[in-house]
Scaffold this motif. Structure first.
Motif, PDB file in Angstrom:
ATOM      1  N   VAL A 277       3.576   4.104  12.433  1.00  0.00           N
ATOM      2  CA  VAL A 277       2.855   4.846  11.308  1.00  0.00           C
ATOM      3  C   VAL A 277       3.205   4.099   9.841  1.00  0.00           C
ATOM      4  CG1 VAL A 277       3.259   7.150  12.471  1.00  0.00           C
ATOM      5  CG2 VAL A 277       4.899   6.386  10.875  1.00  0.00           C
ATOM      6  N   GLY A 278       4.411   3.216  10.034  1.00  0.00           N
ATOM      7  CA  GLY A 278       4.567   2.593   8.613  1.00  0.00           C
ATOM      8  C   GLY A 278       3.658   1.153   8.902  1.00  0.00           C
ATOM      9  N   ASP A 279       3.198   0.826   9.828  1.00  0.00           N
ATOM     10  CA  ASP A 279       2.128  -0.366   9.812  1.00  0.00           C
ATOM     11  C   ASP A 279       1.044  -0.319   8.735  1.00  0.00           C
ATOM     12  OD1 ASP A 279      -0.464  -1.488  11.399  1.00  0.00           O
ATOM     13  OD2 ASP A 279       1.279  -2.770  11.440  1.00  0.00           O
ATOM     14  N   LYS A 280       0.780  -1.539   8.223  1.00  0.00           N
ATOM     15  CA  LYS A 280      -0.076  -1.471   7.166  1.00  0.00           C
ATOM     16  C   LYS A 280      -1.440  -0.954   7.621  1.00  0.00           C
ATOM     17  CE  LYS A 280      -1.291  -6.483   7.882  1.00  0.00           C
ATOM     18  NZ  LYS A 280      -1.155  -7.487   7.215  1.00  0.00           N
ATOM     19  N   TRP A 281      -1.779  -1.438   8.823  1.00  0.00           N
ATOM     20  CA  TRP A 281      -3.257  -0.969   9.238  1.00  0.00           C
ATOM     21  C   TRP A 281      -3.425   0.573   9.605  1.00  0.00           C
ATOM     22  CZ3 TRP A 281      -5.762  -4.145   7.266  1.00  0.00           C
ATOM     23  CH2 TRP A 281      -5.579  -5.643   7.433  1.00  0.00           C
TER      24      TRP A 281
ATOM     25  N   TYR B 293     -16.506   4.171  13.809  1.00  0.00           N
ATOM     26  CA  TYR B 293     -15.820   2.779  14.024  1.00  0.00           C
ATOM     27  C   TYR B 293     -16.443   1.737  13.086  1.00  0.00           C
ATOM     28  CZ  TYR B 293     -13.857  -1.481  16.150  1.00  0.00           C
ATOM     29  OH  TYR B 293     -13.107  -2.674  16.276  1.00  0.00           O
ATOM     30  N   SER B 294     -17.456   1.674  13.057  1.00  0.00           N
ATOM     31  CA  SER B 294     -18.169   0.529  12.114  1.00  0.00           C
ATOM     32  C   SER B 294     -17.711   0.934  10.608  1.00  0.00           C
ATOM     33  CB  SER B 294     -19.682   0.365  12.128  1.00  0.00           C
ATOM     34  OG  SER B 294     -20.186   1.787  12.101  1.00  0.00           O
ATOM     35  N   GLU B 295     -17.775   2.211  10.454  1.00  0.00           N
ATOM     36  CA  GLU B 295     -17.366   2.759   8.951  1.00  0.00           C
ATOM     37  C   GLU B 295     -15.918   2.270   8.583  1.00  0.00           C
ATOM     38  OE1 GLU B 295     -18.731   6.693   9.219  1.00  0.00           O
ATOM     39  OE2 GLU B 295     -20.494   6.377   8.530  1.00  0.00           O
TER      40      GLU B 295
ATOM     41  N   ILE C  61      -9.254  -5.994   8.063  1.00  0.00           N
ATOM     42  CA  ILE C  61      -8.868  -5.829   9.254  1.00  0.00           C
ATOM     43  C   ILE C  61      -9.599  -6.442  10.087  1.00  0.00           C
ATOM     44  CG2 ILE C  61     -10.031  -3.695   9.537  1.00  0.00           C
ATOM     45  CD1 ILE C  61      -7.474  -2.438  11.069  1.00  0.00           C
ATOM     46  N   SER C  62      -9.157  -7.196  11.401  1.00  0.00           N
ATOM     47  CA  SER C  62     -10.067  -7.519  12.312  1.00  0.00           C
ATOM     48  C   SER C  62     -10.380  -6.628  13.231  1.00  0.00           C
ATOM     49  CB  SER C  62      -9.512  -8.785  12.912  1.00  0.00           C
ATOM     50  OG  SER C  62      -8.370  -8.134  13.686  1.00  0.00           O
ATOM     51  N   GLN C  63     -11.523  -6.772  13.931  1.00  0.00           N
ATOM     52  CA  GLN C  63     -11.968  -6.022  15.362  1.00  0.00           C
ATOM     53  C   GLN C  63     -10.887  -5.606  16.136  1.00  0.00           C
ATOM     54  OE1 GLN C  63     -15.698  -6.966  16.848  1.00  0.00           O
ATOM     55  NE2 GLN C  63     -16.847  -5.597  15.479  1.00  0.00           N
TER      56      GLN C  63
ATOM     57  N   THR D   1      -4.890  -0.917  17.038  1.00  0.00           N
ATOM     58  CA  THR D   1      -4.071   0.055  16.103  1.00  0.00           C
ATOM     59  C   THR D   1      -4.724   1.495  16.482  1.00  0.00           C
ATOM     60  OG1 THR D   1      -3.970  -1.455  14.426  1.00  0.00           O
ATOM     61  CG2 THR D   1      -3.586   0.764  14.005  1.00  0.00           C
ATOM     62  N   LEU D   2      -5.875   1.829  16.690  1.00  0.00           N
ATOM     63  CA  LEU D   2      -6.651   2.870  16.915  1.00  0.00           C
ATOM     64  C   LEU D   2      -6.289   3.374  18.178  1.00  0.00           C
ATOM     65  CD1 LEU D   2     -10.367   2.510  15.936  1.00  0.00           C
ATOM     66  CD2 LEU D   2      -8.408   4.149  14.974  1.00  0.00           C
TER      67      LEU D   2
END
Length: 146
Positions: free
Chosen positions: A42-46, A61-63, A71-73, A79-80
């Motif tokens: 949860v502390g990760d920037k992404w 996803y695209s939004e 952020i890369s795909q 991360t998701l």
């Protein structure tokens, strides 16, 4: 040193750490390992940016990709998945053509939202001050070339 002596030494170190005052003193080694794992997630920037972006409701996803600069795909997808695995994010796929996938915060994710937004706001509010400290530190550590 044998593996049994190393294991015993580790137990002694952990026991000594728990004797010390501080936030980790109240938890056993399994709890502290889990806490580090969750803080890493949860502390990760992404993660912070994704959770903050999902604050207003479901997002495609695209939004999400468009809303989070840099952020890369691959990082967005990974991360998701980590957030979904931990129960913080829901993924809903709609059987349409073309396929539509939305992400939203779960109740657990929503309970984390204010903390994440406070952390992001603190970062933004102290940006200049922190950058100043970093420049001063770097100037002391790295001699200038003449």
């Amino acid at each position: 040193m044998s593996s049994s002596k190393i294991g015993a030494a580790r137990v002694d170190v952990l026991r000594d750490v728990r004797r010390k005052p501080g936030p980790c003193a109240q938890w056993d080694s399994q709890e502290t390992d889990f806490i580090r794992e969750i803080l890493d997630l949860v502390g990760d920037k992404w993660s912070v940016l994704i959770i903050g972006t999902l604050a207003d409701g479901p997002v495609r996803y695209s939004e999400l990709a468009d809303a989070i600069p840099g952020i890369s795909q691959r990082m967005l997808t990974l991360t998701l998945k980590h957030l979904q695995r931990s129960g913080l994010v829901n993924r809903t796929a709609y059987p349409e053509v073309p396929p539509r996938v939305e992400y939203s915060l779960t109740g657990l994710g929503t309970s984390l939202l204010s903390t994440v937004l406070d952390l992001a706001a603190w970062s933004a509010g102290h940006h200049r001050e922190i950058r100043g400290h970093q420049r001063a530190f770097d100037a002391e550590v790295t001699p200038t070339k003449r």
